[in-house]
Write a protein that holds these residues in place. Structure first.
Motif, PDB file in Angstrom:
ATOM      1  N   ARG A  81       0.603  -1.258   0.158  1.00 19.94           N
ATOM      2  CA  ARG A  81      -0.009  -0.027  -0.033  1.00 19.94           C
ATOM      3  C   ARG A  81       1.011   1.339  -0.156  1.00 19.94           C
ATOM      4  NH1 ARG A  81      -2.783  -2.893  -2.008  1.00 19.94           N
ATOM      5  NH2 ARG A  81      -4.869  -3.659  -1.321  1.00 19.94           N
ATOM      6  N   VAL A  82       1.968   1.427   0.732  1.00 18.42           N
ATOM      7  CA  VAL A  82       2.880   2.302   0.648  1.00 18.42           C
ATOM      8  C   VAL A  82       3.410   2.617  -0.667  1.00 18.42           C
ATOM      9  CG1 VAL A  82       5.301   3.110   1.263  1.00 18.42           C
ATOM     10  CG2 VAL A  82       3.507   2.245   3.111  1.00 18.42           C
ATOM     11  N   PHE A  83       3.951   1.492  -1.442  1.00 15.18           N
ATOM     12  CA  PHE A  83       4.337   1.496  -2.557  1.00 15.18           C
ATOM     13  C   PHE A  83       3.092   2.314  -3.772  1.00 15.18           C
ATOM     14  CE2 PHE A  83       5.048  -0.394  -6.959  1.00 15.18           C
ATOM     15  CZ  PHE A  83       6.222   0.314  -7.321  1.00 15.18           C
ATOM     16  N   GLU A  84       2.140   1.713  -3.452  1.00 14.41           N
ATOM     17  CA  GLU A  84       0.757   1.960  -4.403  1.00 14.41           C
ATOM     18  C   GLU A  84       0.596   3.702  -4.170  1.00 14.41           C
ATOM     19  OE1 GLU A  84      -2.499  -0.437  -3.381  1.00 14.41           O
ATOM     20  OE2 GLU A  84      -1.785  -1.883  -4.582  1.00 14.41           O
ATOM     21  N   ARG A  85       0.547   3.988  -2.965  1.00 11.67           N
ATOM     22  CA  ARG A  85       0.090   5.241  -2.423  1.00 11.67           C
ATOM     23  C   ARG A  85       1.129   6.360  -2.518  1.00 11.67           C
ATOM     24  NH1 ARG A  85      -3.793   2.063   1.243  1.00 11.67           N
ATOM     25  NH2 ARG A  85      -5.653   2.037  -0.196  1.00 11.67           N
ATOM     26  N   GLU A  86       2.471   6.085  -2.248  1.00  6.48           N
ATOM     27  CA  GLU A  86       3.565   6.936  -2.125  1.00  6.48           C
ATOM     28  C   GLU A  86       4.391   6.689  -3.563  1.00  6.48           C
ATOM     29  OE1 GLU A  86       4.242   9.112   0.078  1.00  6.48           O
ATOM     30  OE2 GLU A  86       2.322   8.610   1.157  1.00  6.48           O
ATOM     31  N   GLY A  87       4.349   5.613  -4.295  1.00  4.76           N
ATOM     32  CA  GLY A  87       4.882   5.604  -5.389  1.00  4.76           C
ATOM     33  C   GLY A  87       6.299   5.130  -5.310  1.00  4.76           C
ATOM     34  N   SER A  88       6.637   4.783  -4.052  1.00  4.02           N
ATOM     35  CA  SER A  88       8.206   4.363  -3.764  1.00  4.02           C
ATOM     36  C   SER A  88       8.138   3.324  -2.758  1.00  4.02           C
ATOM     37  CB  SER A  88       8.806   5.950  -2.856  1.00  4.02           C
ATOM     38  OG  SER A  88      10.008   5.465  -2.421  1.00  4.02           O
ATOM     39  N   LYS A  89       9.331   2.583  -2.883  1.00  2.00           N
ATOM     40  CA  LYS A  89       9.652   1.626  -2.037  1.00  2.00           C
ATOM     41  C   LYS A  89      10.948   1.836  -1.350  1.00  2.00           C
ATOM     42  CE  LYS A  89      12.028  -1.209  -5.776  1.00  2.00           C
ATOM     43  NZ  LYS A  89      11.743  -1.940  -6.320  1.00  2.00           N
ATOM     44  N   GLU A  90      11.411   2.906  -1.091  1.00  4.42           N
ATOM     45  CA  GLU A  90      12.572   3.498  -0.576  1.00  4.42           C
ATOM     46  C   GLU A  90      12.503   3.205   0.894  1.00  4.42           C
ATOM     47  OE1 GLU A  90      15.482   4.842  -2.184  1.00  4.42           O
ATOM     48  OE2 GLU A  90      14.503   4.344  -4.093  1.00  4.42           O
ATOM     49  N   LEU A  91      13.663   3.003   1.486  1.00  6.80           N
ATOM     50  CA  LEU A  91      13.549   2.857   2.938  1.00  6.80           C
ATOM     51  C   LEU A  91      13.284   4.162   3.694  1.00  6.80           C
ATOM     52  CD1 LEU A  91      14.415   1.440   5.452  1.00  6.80           C
ATOM     53  CD2 LEU A  91      16.787   2.340   5.249  1.00  6.80           C
ATOM     54  N   THR A  93      10.716   6.027   2.634  1.00  6.73           N
ATOM     55  CA  THR A  93       9.461   6.196   2.605  1.00  6.73           C
ATOM     56  C   THR A  93       8.780   5.362   3.843  1.00  6.73           C
ATOM     57  OG1 THR A  93       9.408   6.576   0.452  1.00  6.73           O
ATOM     58  CG2 THR A  93       7.285   5.860   1.413  1.00  6.73           C
ATOM     59  N   ILE A  94       9.329   4.168   3.913  1.00  5.01           N
ATOM     60  CA  ILE A  94       9.121   3.209   5.063  1.00  5.01           C
ATOM     61  C   ILE A  94       9.368   4.120   6.363  1.00  5.01           C
ATOM     62  CG2 ILE A  94       9.233   1.073   6.426  1.00  5.01           C
ATOM     63  CD1 ILE A  94       7.775   0.714   3.613  1.00  5.01           C
ATOM     64  N   LEU A  95      10.590   4.520   6.650  1.00  7.40           N
ATOM     65  CA  LEU A  95      10.826   5.216   7.729  1.00  7.40           C
ATOM     66  C   LEU A  95       9.849   6.331   7.900  1.00  7.40           C
ATOM     67  CD1 LEU A  95      14.863   5.291   7.726  1.00  7.40           C
ATOM     68  CD2 LEU A  95      13.115   3.707   8.885  1.00  7.40           C
ATOM     69  N   ASN A  96       9.463   7.299   7.012  1.00  8.67           N
ATOM     70  CA  ASN A  96       8.354   8.228   7.056  1.00  8.67           C
ATOM     71  C   ASN A  96       7.253   7.822   7.827  1.00  8.67           C
ATOM     72  OD1 ASN A  96       7.122  11.001   6.718  1.00  8.67           O
ATOM     73  ND2 ASN A  96       6.211  10.185   4.785  1.00  8.67           N
ATOM     74  N   ILE A  97       6.613   6.544   7.096  1.00  9.16           N
ATOM     75  CA  ILE A  97       5.444   6.241   7.812  1.00  9.16           C
ATOM     76  C   ILE A  97       5.681   5.499   9.319  1.00  9.16           C
ATOM     77  CG2 ILE A  97       3.861   4.181   7.650  1.00  9.16           C
ATOM     78  CD1 ILE A  97       3.701   6.276   5.286  1.00  9.16           C
ATOM     79  N   ILE A  98       6.906   4.909   9.563  1.00 15.34           N
ATOM     80  CA  ILE A  98       7.041   4.917  11.066  1.00 15.34           C
ATOM     81  C   ILE A  98       7.133   6.300  11.988  1.00 15.34           C
ATOM     82  CG2 ILE A  98       8.815   3.875  12.580  1.00 15.34           C
ATOM     83  CD1 ILE A  98       9.520   1.587  10.442  1.00 15.34           C
ATOM     84  N   GLN A  99       7.600   7.032  11.207  1.00 14.23           N
ATOM     85  CA  GLN A  99       7.722   8.484  11.841  1.00 14.23           C
ATOM     86  C   GLN A  99       6.207   8.934  12.193  1.00 14.23           C
ATOM     87  OE1 GLN A  99      10.245  10.468  13.205  1.00 14.23           O
ATOM     88  NE2 GLN A  99       8.372  11.213  14.218  1.00 14.23           N
ATOM     89  N   ARG A 100       5.300   8.571  11.019  1.00 13.25           N
ATOM     90  CA  ARG A 100       3.813   9.122  11.187  1.00 13.25           C
ATOM     91  C   ARG A 100       3.212   8.347  12.428  1.00 13.25           C
ATOM     92  NH1 ARG A 100       2.435  12.540   7.577  1.00 13.25           N
ATOM     93  NH2 ARG A 100       3.704  12.859   5.500  1.00 13.25           N
ATOM     94  N   ILE A 101       3.525   6.969  12.548  1.00 13.34           N
ATOM     95  CA  ILE A 101       3.113   6.251  13.812  1.00 13.34           C
ATOM     96  C   ILE A 101       3.693   6.777  14.902  1.00 13.34           C
ATOM     97  CG2 ILE A 101       3.139   3.907  14.643  1.00 13.34           C
ATOM     98  CD1 ILE A 101       3.343   2.922  11.825  1.00 13.34           C
ATOM     99  N   ILE A 102       4.701   7.361  15.131  1.00 14.62           N
ATOM    100  CA  ILE A 102       5.393   7.958  16.069  1.00 14.62           C
ATOM    101  C   ILE A 102       4.545   9.099  16.662  1.00 14.62           C
ATOM    102  CG2 ILE A 102       7.429   9.046  17.297  1.00 14.62           C
ATOM    103  CD1 ILE A 102       9.076   7.202  15.520  1.00 14.62           C
TER     104      ILE A 102
END
Length: 189
Positions: A81-91, A93-102
């Motif tokens: 879903r991150v790849f679909e919605r953000e267009g990126s599989k870069e680390l 981008t994943i760390l940005n999602i984790i920051q949003r959870i924080i």
């Protein structure tokens, strides 16, 4: 069904979960309804407890540390879903999602999806990007872990995203390659 969660459910909530669970076998609950079954209400104390439990897990750690220590795990579905919605599989981008959870400070709803804990949708008050971050709490080797279930945006219809990917051959092939890589990686563990 054993139920291990960060909350103690009220009697009415327990009856609601049991009523849903009694109608389906576990696999049906997990596959039948993508969005799960909404629990009609959470008390203010329950919402606060979910945020407090999340904060205890993330306290004093940055996104890279949380990922490395597997305090927050991004599920395969969430990565797709991150790849679909953000267009990126870069680390990053994943760390940005984790920051949003924080940073999340609000529980907008709880859902029962047939697992031993509820799924909670976290948001951040005043977030202009309007991320919705469904998570579940899991016990792994005696320690609590946060599982990121998916990533979405408030008021965004999921069908638009699916149509957008389906209409782009390049994005569709990149998505298939990424999905294969994730599956291969998960099978190696």
């Amino acid at each position: 069904m054993e139920f291990y969660d960060v909350l103690s459910l009220e009697e009415k909530q327990v009856h609601e979960v049991r009523a849903i669970a009694s109608q389906y076998i576990r696999i049906q609950l997990q596959e039948y309804k993508d969005k799960g079954f909404d629990i009609p209400y959470l008390t203010a104390n329950q919402r606060h407890r979910v945020v407090r439990s999340k904060n205890r897990i993330v306290f004093g750690r940055n996104p890279a540390t949380l990922k490395r220590e597997q305090k927050i795990v991004i599920s395969l579905h969430s990565q797709v879903r991150v790849f679909e919605r953000e267009g990126s599989k870069e680390l990053k981008t994943i760390l940005n999602i984790i920051q949003r959870i924080i940073d999340a400070d609000k529980v907008s709803k709880a859902q029962f999806k047939g697992y031993s804990s509820l799924t909670y949708t976290l948001t951040k008050d005043g977030d202009p990007t309007s991320y919705k971050l469904p998570i579940r709490f899991k016990w792994v080797k005696g320690k609590r872990q946060i599982l990121s279930v998916t990533v979405s945006f408030r008021d965004a219809p999921p069908s638009k995203m699916t149509t957008k990917i389906a209409n782009s051959e390049e994005l569709e092939s990149r998505m298939a390659a990424y999905r294969k890589k994730l599956v291969d990686r998960s099978q190696k563990k």
